[in-house]
Scaffold this active site. Structure first.
Site, PDB file in Angstrom:
ATOM      1  CB  SER A  14      -0.950  -0.003   1.205  1.00  0.00           C
ATOM      2  OG  SER A  14      -0.244  -0.406   2.360  1.00  0.00           O
ATOM      3  CG  LEU A  17       8.895   1.970  -4.795  1.00  0.00           C
ATOM      4  CD1 LEU A  17       9.554   3.038  -5.675  1.00  0.00           C
ATOM      5  CD2 LEU A  17       9.987   1.148  -4.087  1.00  0.00           C
ATOM      6  CE  LYS A 149      18.337   6.144  -3.362  1.00  0.00           C
ATOM      7  NZ  LYS A 149      17.334   6.980  -2.829  1.00  0.00           N
ATOM      8  CG  HIS A 179      15.247   4.425  -9.786  1.00  0.00           C
ATOM      9  ND1 HIS A 179      15.672   5.069  -8.659  1.00  0.00           N
ATOM     10  CD2 HIS A 179      14.724   5.389 -10.582  1.00  0.00           C
ATOM     11  CE1 HIS A 179      15.408   6.359  -8.766  1.00  0.00           C
ATOM     12  NE2 HIS A 179      14.831   6.585  -9.929  1.00  0.00           N
ATOM     13  N   GLY A 182      18.520   1.287 -14.390  1.00  0.00           N
ATOM     14  CA  GLY A 182      17.501   0.817 -15.316  1.00  0.00           C
ATOM     15  C   GLY A 182      17.107   1.878 -16.328  1.00  0.00           C
ATOM     16  CG  HIS A 241      20.282   7.572  -7.977  1.00  0.00           C
ATOM     17  ND1 HIS A 241      20.021   6.243  -7.777  1.00  0.00           N
ATOM     18  CD2 HIS A 241      19.228   8.232  -7.418  1.00  0.00           C
ATOM     19  CE1 HIS A 241      18.865   6.104  -7.129  1.00  0.00           C
ATOM     20  NE2 HIS A 241      18.370   7.301  -6.905  1.00  0.00           N
ATOM     21  NE  ARG A 342      12.272  14.632 -13.169  1.00  0.00           N
ATOM     22  CZ  ARG A 342      12.026  13.846 -14.213  1.00  0.00           C
ATOM     23  NH1 ARG A 342      11.527  14.336 -15.333  1.00  0.00           N
ATOM     24  NH2 ARG A 342      12.278  12.560 -14.143  1.00  0.00           N
ATOM     25  CE  LYS A 385      26.662  22.359 -25.535  1.00  0.00           C
ATOM     26  NZ  LYS A 385      26.249  23.546 -24.911  1.00  0.00           N
ATOM     27  NE  ARG A 468      20.364  29.579 -13.940  1.00  0.00           N
ATOM     28  CZ  ARG A 468      20.429  28.970 -15.122  1.00  0.00           C
ATOM     29  NH1 ARG A 468      21.355  28.076 -15.352  1.00  0.00           N
ATOM     30  NH2 ARG A 468      19.575  29.268 -16.068  1.00  0.00           N
TER      31      ARG A 468
HETATM   32  C1  BG6 Z   1      15.188   8.509  -5.549  1.00  0.00           C
HETATM   33  C2  BG6 Z   1      15.419   9.554  -4.493  1.00  0.00           C
HETATM   34  O1  BG6 Z   1      16.117   7.471  -5.409  1.00  0.00           O
HETATM   35  O2  BG6 Z   1      15.341   9.090  -6.824  1.00  0.00           O
HETATM   36  C3  BG6 Z   1      14.503  10.731  -4.693  1.00  0.00           C
HETATM   37  O3  BG6 Z   1      15.213   8.974  -3.216  1.00  0.00           O
HETATM   38  C4  BG6 Z   1      14.580  11.265  -6.109  1.00  0.00           C
HETATM   39  O4  BG6 Z   1      14.804  11.754  -3.768  1.00  0.00           O
HETATM   40  C5  BG6 Z   1      14.414  10.126  -7.102  1.00  0.00           C
HETATM   41  O5  BG6 Z   1      13.537  12.203  -6.283  1.00  0.00           O
HETATM   42  C6  BG6 Z   1      14.668  10.603  -8.517  1.00  0.00           C
HETATM   43  O6  BG6 Z   1      14.333   9.572  -9.400  1.00  0.00           O
HETATM   44  P1  BG6 Z   1      13.849   9.903 -10.879  1.00  0.00           P
HETATM   45  O7  BG6 Z   1      13.798   8.572 -11.551  1.00  0.00           O
HETATM   46  O8  BG6 Z   1      12.523  10.564 -10.745  1.00  0.00           O
HETATM   47  O9  BG6 Z   1      14.874  10.813 -11.436  1.00  0.00           O
END
Ligand code: BG6
Length: 488
Positions: A14, A17, A149, A179, A182, A241, A342, A385, A468
């Site tokens: 539930s 994630l 994690k 992730h 992936g 990451h 983003r 570039k 920034r």
């Molecule tokens: C997660 C972090 O591992 O990755 C988050 O805990 C972050 O804080 C997220 O927002 C970002 O993942 P994505 O795939 O949306 O870039």
């Protein structure tokens, strides 16, 4: 195989994630006919819920890329018919034994394989693994456990978690997800390097001046402050990451594409790096900012975050790899929340062309070096570039992009990272999962720094929400005569 079945149990069904990522990814795999013929999905959590309620919940949160496609609803009904719910405590052997009985009913005597996805906080991993591995020991196929994690907070707690898991599982049964591995462009990194003659020969200190790994999000910790405050951006993004991307970027050529060969190379490169020192890092935290009549909150405005929290929501760092290929090349990392955009990307800045003939025709030598950008998200792209002559009778140069924009080149949608990772776990492909020695090497790089930051209570530099980031990040890069590629 025809006589085998896979039972997938989402523990913590539930939670966020599970709802946002795991069920939609499983459905996408089903839609694409990637799941085995005989499979059943069980949601397991403490709350009481019927199968129908689970199905309603899953169907509501099905916001995956499939939902606009043809016959999606028909496939969805079939998929939901394969989803069941079992409520139980996370530390109850009895409840897991009941789940096991349910699973067996559905297996109908076929060879039984079990996959457990632990979508729960790490402090209950051990309880679940203990109970689940006990009941699953009656399965006559494989049993695998996916964990995500945080794998501890530092070297010690991570090692304790590894030791704990290994009381009940062998390393081959543990699938540690990052992730980012992936993501399509991260998977493509080794294709780019090792299947194109034009890149690999340049991939060293001889031609590369610096490498930048940049992660930025344009939203804060909204709703996740409680979790985030115990970890901070270095543990949340950098240690996993960004470091994983760095390892794939910088590793030596593996002897094959076999999971162990690739992971051996990643471990080697991680072990060749020096642990970070305080002077290699800048930390920041976002403060409130008013724009267009709207006030964006400060990190510490979050009710679940202590008012005096020093947890960084931004960090920039410089790392060095102590080997023949990368000696002296700065690898810059930058990760932040509540920034202006983003984006995740890798930027490779090449050295100057020696004795540049065209110096007086509009190229500013310092800025006009080649730069390769691998944009992981959004708008996946790889672009280079280059300096180019502006068409016309005169001789003026500018910088242009050789651009591989995925949306323009490929009509196929890019699968979500969780789809690829779940499929690999079902198929027993370990290439994209983190081995315990990789994890250990990753923590060894960051643990001394994290301890020092926390013991000395180093205050983060405040930056406005939507900006920034802290100016300190520029000074850090400038110390190494570098400009952040995303800002210039
Ligand atoms: C997660 C972090 O591992 O990755 C988050 O805990 C972050 O804080 C997220 O927002 C970002 O993942 P994505 O795939 O949306 O870039």
């Amino acid at each position: 195989r025809e006589n085998s079945t896979v039972s997938i149990t989402v523990v913590g069904a539930s939670g966020d994630l599970a709802k946002k990522k795991i069920f939609p990814a499983l459905f996408a795999l089903y839609y694409e006919d990637c799941l085995p013929e005989h499979f059943t999905i069980f949601g397991y959590a403490r709350s009481k819920m019927t199968d129908t309620e689970l199905r309603n919940m899953v169907s509501k949160t099905l916001t995956c890329r499939i939902d606009k496609r043809e016959n999606c609803s028909e496939k969805m009904e079939q998929f939901l018919g394969r989803c069941f719910y079992h409520s139980g405590q996370y530390d109850s052997e009895e409840n897991f034994a009941e789940l096991d009985k349910e699973i067996k009913k559905h297996e109908a005597g076929r060879l039984s394989n079990r996959l457990f996805y632990l979508s729960i906080p790490p402090n209950i991993f051990m309880d679940v693994v203990k109970c689940a591995s006990k009941s699953a020991s009656s399965a006559n196929g494989w049993t695998r456990v996916i964990v995500e994690k945080p794998f501890g907070q530092d070297s010690e707690s991570s090692a304790a978690l590894t030791r704990g898991l290994k009381q009940f599982l062998v390393e081959d049964q543990i699938f540690r997800i990052d992730h980012y591995l992936g993501k399509e462009l991260v998977e493509n990194l080794s294709v780019l390097r090792f299947s194109n003659l034009v890149f690999e020969p340049l991939w060293s200190r001889q031609y590369i001046r610096n490498v930048q790994l940049i992660f930025s999000e344009d939203f804060g910790t909204e709703g996740r402050g409680g979790y985030f405050d115990n970890y901070g951006i270095i543990r949340d993004i950098m240690q996993n990451h960004l470091l994983q991307m760095l390892a794939l970027f910088a590793m030596e050529t593996p002897i094959s594409l076999d999971a162990e060969d690739i992971r051996n190379e990643k471990v080697k490169v991680l072990r060749s790096m020096k642990p970070l020192q305080l002077e290699d890092v800048v930390i920041g935290q976002y403060k409130s900012h008013t724009k267009g009549g709207f006030t964006y909150p400060a990190y510490t405005d979050d009710k679940t975050v202590p008012r005096d929290s020093l947890t960084p929501t931004f960090a920039a760092a410089v790392l060095f790899i102590d080997n023949a290929r990368w000696d002296g090349v700065p690898f810059l990392m930058k990760a932040g929340k509540a920034l202006h955009t983003r984006r995740t990307e890798i930027r490779v800045q090449f050295r100057h062309v020696p004795g540049n003939l065209y110096r007086s025709f509009g190229t500013d030598l310092d800025r006009a070096t080649n730069e390769l950008v691998i944009r992981v998200q959004p708008d996946e792209a790889i672009y280079l570039k280059i300096n180019n002559k502006i068409p016309g009778l005169g001789m003026r140069l500018d910088r242009s992009n050789l651009n591989l924009l995925y949306a323009a080149r490929y009509s196929k949608e890019i699968p979500d990272a969780y789809e690829r990772l779940l499929l690999d776990a079902i198929e027993g492909e370990r290439r994209l999962f983190i081995r315990s020695d990789e994890l250990e090497a990753a923590w060894a790089l960051f643990t001394p720094l994290l301890k020092e930051l926390e013991e000395k209570r180093i205050a983060p530099e405040l930056y406005p929400y939507g900006s920034r980031g802290p100016v300190g990040a520029h000074y850090l890069a400038a110390k190494h005569k570098i400009r952040w590629g995303d800002l210039s």
